[in-house]
Design a protein around this motif. Structure first.
Motif, PDB file in Angstrom:
ATOM      1  N   VAL A  72      69.374  61.901  62.992  1.00 36.64           N
ATOM      2  CA  VAL A  72      69.619  60.769  62.095  1.00 36.64           C
ATOM      3  C   VAL A  72      69.851  59.506  62.912  1.00 36.64           C
ATOM      4  CG1 VAL A  72      71.287  59.776  60.453  1.00 36.64           C
ATOM      5  CG2 VAL A  72      70.425  62.112  60.125  1.00 36.64           C
ATOM      6  N   ASP A  73      70.667  59.592  63.961  1.00 33.82           N
ATOM      7  CA  ASP A  73      70.927  58.424  64.812  1.00 33.82           C
ATOM      8  C   ASP A  73      69.645  57.884  65.431  1.00 33.82           C
ATOM      9  OD1 ASP A  73      73.638  58.461  64.255  1.00 33.82           O
ATOM     10  OD2 ASP A  73      74.183  59.492  66.120  1.00 33.82           O
ATOM     11  N   LEU A  74      68.774  58.771  65.906  1.00 34.91           N
ATOM     12  CA  LEU A  74      67.501  58.339  66.494  1.00 34.91           C
ATOM     13  C   LEU A  74      66.628  57.639  65.455  1.00 34.91           C
ATOM     14  CD1 LEU A  74      66.672  61.429  68.703  1.00 34.91           C
ATOM     15  CD2 LEU A  74      67.205  59.117  69.506  1.00 34.91           C
ATOM     16  N   ASN A  75      66.591  58.183  64.260  1.00 36.76           N
ATOM     17  CA  ASN A  75      65.805  57.566  63.200  1.00 36.76           C
ATOM     18  C   ASN A  75      66.392  56.232  62.767  1.00 36.76           C
ATOM     19  OD1 ASN A  75      63.415  59.238  61.873  1.00 36.76           O
ATOM     20  ND2 ASN A  75      64.878  60.636  62.813  1.00 36.76           N
ATOM     21  N   LEU A  76      67.708  56.135  62.736  1.00 32.51           N
ATOM     22  CA  LEU A  76      68.337  54.861  62.382  1.00 32.51           C
ATOM     23  C   LEU A  76      68.087  53.813  63.463  1.00 32.51           C
ATOM     24  CD1 LEU A  76      71.669  56.057  60.736  1.00 32.51           C
ATOM     25  CD2 LEU A  76      69.611  55.130  59.621  1.00 32.51           C
ATOM     26  N   GLN A  77      67.972  54.236  64.711  1.00 32.53           N
ATOM     27  CA  GLN A  77      67.595  53.300  65.782  1.00 32.53           C
ATOM     28  C   GLN A  77      66.198  52.748  65.509  1.00 32.53           C
ATOM     29  OE1 GLN A  77      67.989  55.708  69.333  1.00 32.53           O
ATOM     30  NE2 GLN A  77      69.886  54.664  69.900  1.00 32.53           N
ATOM     31  N   ALA A  78      65.292  53.615  65.102  1.00 31.50           N
ATOM     32  CA  ALA A  78      63.940  53.169  64.766  1.00 31.50           C
ATOM     33  C   ALA A  78      63.978  52.196  63.593  1.00 31.50           C
ATOM     34  CB  ALA A  78      63.057  54.370  64.452  1.00 31.50           C
ATOM     35  N   CYS A  79      64.819  52.462  62.620  1.00 33.13           N
ATOM     36  CA  CYS A  79      64.982  51.548  61.480  1.00 33.13           C
ATOM     37  C   CYS A  79      65.441  50.173  61.961  1.00 33.13           C
ATOM     38  CB  CYS A  79      65.997  52.104  60.479  1.00 33.13           C
ATOM     39  SG  CYS A  79      65.485  53.602  59.615  1.00 33.13           S
ATOM     40  N   ARG A  80      66.415  50.163  62.848  1.00 31.29           N
ATOM     41  CA  ARG A  80      66.925  48.885  63.372  1.00 31.29           C
ATOM     42  C   ARG A  80      65.843  48.143  64.156  1.00 31.29           C
ATOM     43  NH1 ARG A  80      71.564  52.079  63.672  1.00 31.29           N
ATOM     44  NH2 ARG A  80      71.224  52.700  65.830  1.00 31.29           N
ATOM     45  N   GLN A  81      65.029  48.872  64.911  1.00 29.32           N
ATOM     46  CA  GLN A  81      63.948  48.238  65.664  1.00 29.32           C
ATOM     47  C   GLN A  81      62.924  47.611  64.718  1.00 29.32           C
ATOM     48  OE1 GLN A  81      62.681  51.501  68.113  1.00 29.32           O
ATOM     49  NE2 GLN A  81      64.017  50.918  69.809  1.00 29.32           N
ATOM     50  N   LEU A  82      62.615  48.295  63.629  1.00 32.78           N
ATOM     51  CA  LEU A  82      61.693  47.725  62.645  1.00 32.78           C
ATOM     52  C   LEU A  82      62.288  46.476  62.004  1.00 32.78           C
ATOM     53  CD1 LEU A  82      60.328  50.953  60.930  1.00 32.78           C
ATOM     54  CD2 LEU A  82      59.103  49.421  62.513  1.00 32.78           C
ATOM     55  N   ALA A  83      63.580  46.498  61.753  1.00 35.86           N
ATOM     56  CA  ALA A  83      64.256  45.320  61.186  1.00 35.86           C
ATOM     57  C   ALA A  83      64.188  44.149  62.158  1.00 35.86           C
ATOM     58  CB  ALA A  83      65.702  45.651  60.821  1.00 35.86           C
ATOM     59  N   GLU A  84      64.361  44.421  63.441  1.00 41.91           N
ATOM     60  CA  GLU A  84      64.254  43.358  64.459  1.00 41.91           C
ATOM     61  C   GLU A  84      62.840  42.802  64.510  1.00 41.91           C
ATOM     62  OE1 GLU A  84      66.584  41.752  66.295  1.00 41.91           O
ATOM     63  OE2 GLU A  84      67.978  42.851  65.019  1.00 41.91           O
ATOM     64  N   LEU A  85      61.846  43.666  64.436  1.00 39.90           N
ATOM     65  CA  LEU A  85      60.451  43.212  64.406  1.00 39.90           C
ATOM     66  C   LEU A  85      60.209  42.280  63.221  1.00 39.90           C
ATOM     67  CD1 LEU A  85      58.221  46.323  65.241  1.00 39.90           C
ATOM     68  CD2 LEU A  85      58.270  44.144  66.441  1.00 39.90           C
ATOM     69  N   LYS A  86      60.755  42.657  62.082  1.00 39.61           N
ATOM     70  CA  LYS A  86      60.597  41.853  60.865  1.00 39.61           C
ATOM     71  C   LYS A  86      61.222  40.468  61.047  1.00 39.61           C
ATOM     72  CE  LYS A  86      59.625  41.582  56.405  1.00 39.61           C
ATOM     73  NZ  LYS A  86      58.300  41.712  55.867  1.00 39.61           N
ATOM     74  N   LYS A  87      62.412  40.439  61.652  1.00 34.53           N
ATOM     75  CA  LYS A  87      63.088  39.151  61.895  1.00 34.53           C
ATOM     76  C   LYS A  87      62.255  38.261  62.806  1.00 34.53           C
ATOM     77  CE  LYS A  87      67.897  40.603  61.609  1.00 34.53           C
ATOM     78  NZ  LYS A  87      69.131  40.786  62.388  1.00 34.53           N
ATOM     79  N   MET A  88      61.629  38.869  63.814  1.00 37.60           N
ATOM     80  CA  MET A  88      60.827  38.108  64.759  1.00 37.60           C
ATOM     81  C   MET A  88      59.568  37.534  64.080  1.00 37.60           C
ATOM     82  SD  MET A  88      61.352  40.523  68.148  1.00 37.60           S
ATOM     83  CE  MET A  88      59.731  40.176  68.724  1.00 37.60           C
ATOM     84  N   GLU A  89      59.069  38.222  63.060  1.00 35.24           N
ATOM     85  CA  GLU A  89      57.894  37.753  62.331  1.00 35.24           C
ATOM     86  C   GLU A  89      58.215  36.559  61.448  1.00 35.24           C
ATOM     87  OE1 GLU A  89      56.472  41.087  60.111  1.00 35.24           O
ATOM     88  OE2 GLU A  89      55.772  42.145  61.886  1.00 35.24           O
ATOM     89  N   LEU A  90      59.472  36.459  60.996  1.00 34.00           N
ATOM     90  CA  LEU A  90      59.846  35.380  60.065  1.00 34.00           C
ATOM     91  C   LEU A  90      60.053  34.065  60.738  1.00 34.00           C
ATOM     92  CD1 LEU A  90      62.359  37.324  57.805  1.00 34.00           C
ATOM     93  CD2 LEU A  90      59.982  36.796  57.350  1.00 34.00           C
TER      94      LEU A  90
END
Length: 90
Positions: A72-90
């Motif tokens: 779960v922790d590893l998957n949540l890290q991936a979730c956070r990385q996707l959120a960071e990618l999204k922020k960088m796109e905005l």
């Protein structure tokens, strides 16, 4: 085993092109062909592919490597990385 704590942000569904295992779902722009951008829900959720089932993926492929909490922790890290990618796109 507890359920995966998904917050239903849809970021994994909007970036299926980033993982080899989910590229077959890409409608051509990185977004899953089954993702509804308006409702932010999967249109085939009850019948979604196995790769989209976190609990099943854990049991089939990762239980011998990680505890459920580690997975779960590893998957949540991936979730956070996707959120960071999204922020960088905005």
């Amino acid at each position: 085993m507890q359920h995966f704590p998904c917050n239903r942000c849809g970021l994994c569904c909007q970036n299926v092109n980033l993982a080899e295992e989910t590229r077959f779902l890409d409608r051509g722009d990185g977004i899953c062909s089954h993702y509804n951008e308006i409702s932010k829900f999967c249109t085939i959720y009850a019948n979604r592919p196995d790769i989209c089932r976190v609990d099943l993926q854990y049991r089939l492929h990762y239980a011998h490597l990680y505890s459920w909490n580690e997975f779960v922790d590893l998957n949540l890290q991936a979730c956070r990385q996707l959120a960071e990618l999204k922020k960088m796109e905005l």
